[in-house]
Scaffold this active site. Structure first.
Site, PDB file in Angstrom:
ATOM      1  N   HIS A  25       0.831  -1.212   0.000  1.00  0.00           N
ATOM      2  CA  HIS A  25       0.000   0.000   0.000  1.00  0.00           C
ATOM      3  C   HIS A  25       0.866   1.262   0.000  1.00  0.00           C
ATOM      4  O   HIS A  25       0.671   2.164  -0.822  1.00  0.00           O
ATOM      5  CB  HIS A  25      -0.910  -0.010   1.223  1.00  0.00           C
ATOM      6  CG  HIS A  25      -1.832   1.154   1.309  1.00  0.00           C
ATOM      7  ND1 HIS A  25      -3.100   1.146   0.778  1.00  0.00           N
ATOM      8  CD2 HIS A  25      -1.674   2.389   1.868  1.00  0.00           C
ATOM      9  CE1 HIS A  25      -3.673   2.315   0.986  1.00  0.00           C
ATOM     10  NE2 HIS A  25      -2.839   3.090   1.657  1.00  0.00           N
ATOM     11  N   GLU A  26       1.820   1.312   0.924  1.00  0.00           N
ATOM     12  CA  GLU A  26       2.647   2.512   1.030  1.00  0.00           C
ATOM     13  C   GLU A  26       3.604   2.644  -0.148  1.00  0.00           C
ATOM     14  O   GLU A  26       3.957   3.758  -0.544  1.00  0.00           O
ATOM     15  CB  GLU A  26       3.436   2.485   2.348  1.00  0.00           C
ATOM     16  CG  GLU A  26       2.567   2.442   3.603  1.00  0.00           C
ATOM     17  CD  GLU A  26       1.587   3.596   3.696  1.00  0.00           C
ATOM     18  OE1 GLU A  26       1.839   4.657   3.087  1.00  0.00           O
ATOM     19  OE2 GLU A  26       0.549   3.452   4.360  1.00  0.00           O
ATOM     20  N   HIS A  29       1.926   4.672  -2.816  1.00  0.00           N
ATOM     21  CA  HIS A  29       2.074   6.116  -2.561  1.00  0.00           C
ATOM     22  C   HIS A  29       3.484   6.591  -2.918  1.00  0.00           C
ATOM     23  O   HIS A  29       3.668   7.624  -3.569  1.00  0.00           O
ATOM     24  CB  HIS A  29       1.812   6.421  -1.088  1.00  0.00           C
ATOM     25  CG  HIS A  29       0.406   6.207  -0.641  1.00  0.00           C
ATOM     26  ND1 HIS A  29      -0.677   6.699  -1.335  1.00  0.00           N
ATOM     27  CD2 HIS A  29      -0.102   5.565   0.446  1.00  0.00           C
ATOM     28  CE1 HIS A  29      -1.800   6.368  -0.698  1.00  0.00           C
ATOM     29  NE2 HIS A  29      -1.477   5.668   0.374  1.00  0.00           N
TER      30      HIS A  29
END
Length: 377
Positions: A25-26, A29
């Site tokens: 997920h990170e 980003h």
């Protein structure tokens, strides 16, 4: 010793699953932020004090933190891990503005924020596709092998040998997909399209509602048609078919999650099924003991749900940021600092309330509450 072993299996499986999903997920980003020229100050798995880490050539601190229940990417210009704008934004030099997240165009900021949930969806599709190409996909043709007497299928007129084409408007290619659709719709009339003797017809079946208890002790209301399947097998797919089938599985997970949430809002499904970190840890251990295939499948399911939850329009979550950026695009200017501050406070309250509620459900389901009640009474 079995209890202790099971506990550590649950802990290790939970940490493994959560670490992988948070990293994915990170990383979404991080990659899109770097692509748009944003300086990344911190990439953290977990919150709180740093346990260990390193600093790369770009000045990003990669670290593992003490509380492994999430993670964050802190970009230049952020006041905190929630990407709240810092007070020093107006005092930045031209060079600093060029690498500041909050000075990027609204479209760039939206892309950076949306990249996290999208990474979770892409991860699930890629992992399932690899699984289907190597180990294979559980496959049973959607034909009816048998009918239980007095069942919903018998009342609807379904017969052995029927080939089911769609249920409730959703096309099916495997018997497992029939179960997925029917199980979350107990007591709801469903249009069942099928082929019999070369003729296509549509029947209406209302799944019977039945309460089952899974191996973790959790009670669930599920729908049953009362049909049995034929032979079961594993089918390996070529890359294109594997990706297509993985996409269909992920789409089914998303649809099922929204259906279940809608039923909770309507009151037809109990909210006790909402689980928190304790139940996820327990389920991770149970699934890990069943083998690597179920564990990988469970990880992809959690990844999809992590992406969905983060897209909810709640400040502090990615969806809340996207909501603010949508308003900014409509107004032609960002929301005022006070409005954003109140929004983040409300978002924090909602997230904490949900966490407390889910954890309470965990304690009830794991019999911890009953244990302490027994001590007091």
């Amino acid at each position: 010793m079995d209890v202790i072993g099971g506990f550590w299996t649950s802990v290790l499986a939970f940490l493994l699953v959560l670490t992988v999903l948070v990293f994915v997920h990170e990383l979404g980003h991080y990659l899109i932020a770097r692509r748009n020229g944003v300086r990344i100050e911190t990439f953290s798995i977990g919150f709180g004090p740093e346990i260990f880490g390193f600093t790369d050539r770009a000045g990003t601190r990669w670290k593992f933190s003490a509380l492994p229940l999430g993670g964050y990417v802190k970009m230049f210009g952020d006041a905190d891990p929630a990407s709240t704008p810092g007070a020093h934004l107006t005092a930045m030099s031209a060079e600093e503005r060029a690498v500041s997240f909050h000075h990027k165009r609204v479209g760039q900021r939206a892309a950076i924020v949306a990249a996290g949930p999208i990474a979770n969806f892409v991860f699930s599709i890629v992992v399932l596709a690899l699984l289907f190409m190597t180990a294979g996909q559980s496959f049973t043709p959607p034909d009816v092998g048998g009918i239980q007497p007095g069942s919903a299928a018998e009342r609807a007129g379904i017969q052995p040998g029927d080939l089911i084409l769609s249920v409730d408007g959703t096309g099916v290619q495997r018997f497992e997909e029939i179960r997925q659709i029917v199980s979350i719709r107990p007591g709801q009339p469903l249009a069942v399209e099928l082929k019999r003797d070369g003729r296509v017809m549509t029947l209406t079946a209302t799944p019977d509602s039945q309460t089952i208890t899974d191996r973790l002790g959790n009670a669930h209301q599920i729908g049953l048609l009362g049909i049995s399947r034929g032979s079961v097998g594993m089918m390996r797919h070529d890359p294109l078919t594997a990706v297509w089938q993985a996409g269909r599985e992920v789409a089914g997970m998303i649809t099922g999650t929204f259906t279940a949430l809608g039923q909770m809002v309507q009151g037809s499904r109990g909210t006790e099924e909402l689980g928190g970190p304790l139940r996820i840890a327990q389920m991770s251990g149970e699934v890990a003991q069943s083998g690597w295939y179920p564990l990988v499948w469970f990880m992809t399911f959690l990844s999809v749900n992590l992406g969905l939850i983060n897209l909810f329009p709640v400040p502090m979550l990615d969806g809340g940021h996207l909501l603010f950026y949508g308003i900014e695009k409509l107004l032609g200017r960002p929301l005022g600092a006070r409005a954003q501050e109140y929004g983040f406070r409300i978002g924090l309250a909602l997230v904490l309330t949900l966490m407390v509620f889910a954890t309470w459900n965990d304690l009830v389901q794991l019999r911890v509450v009953d244990f302490f009640r027994g001590l007091v009474s």
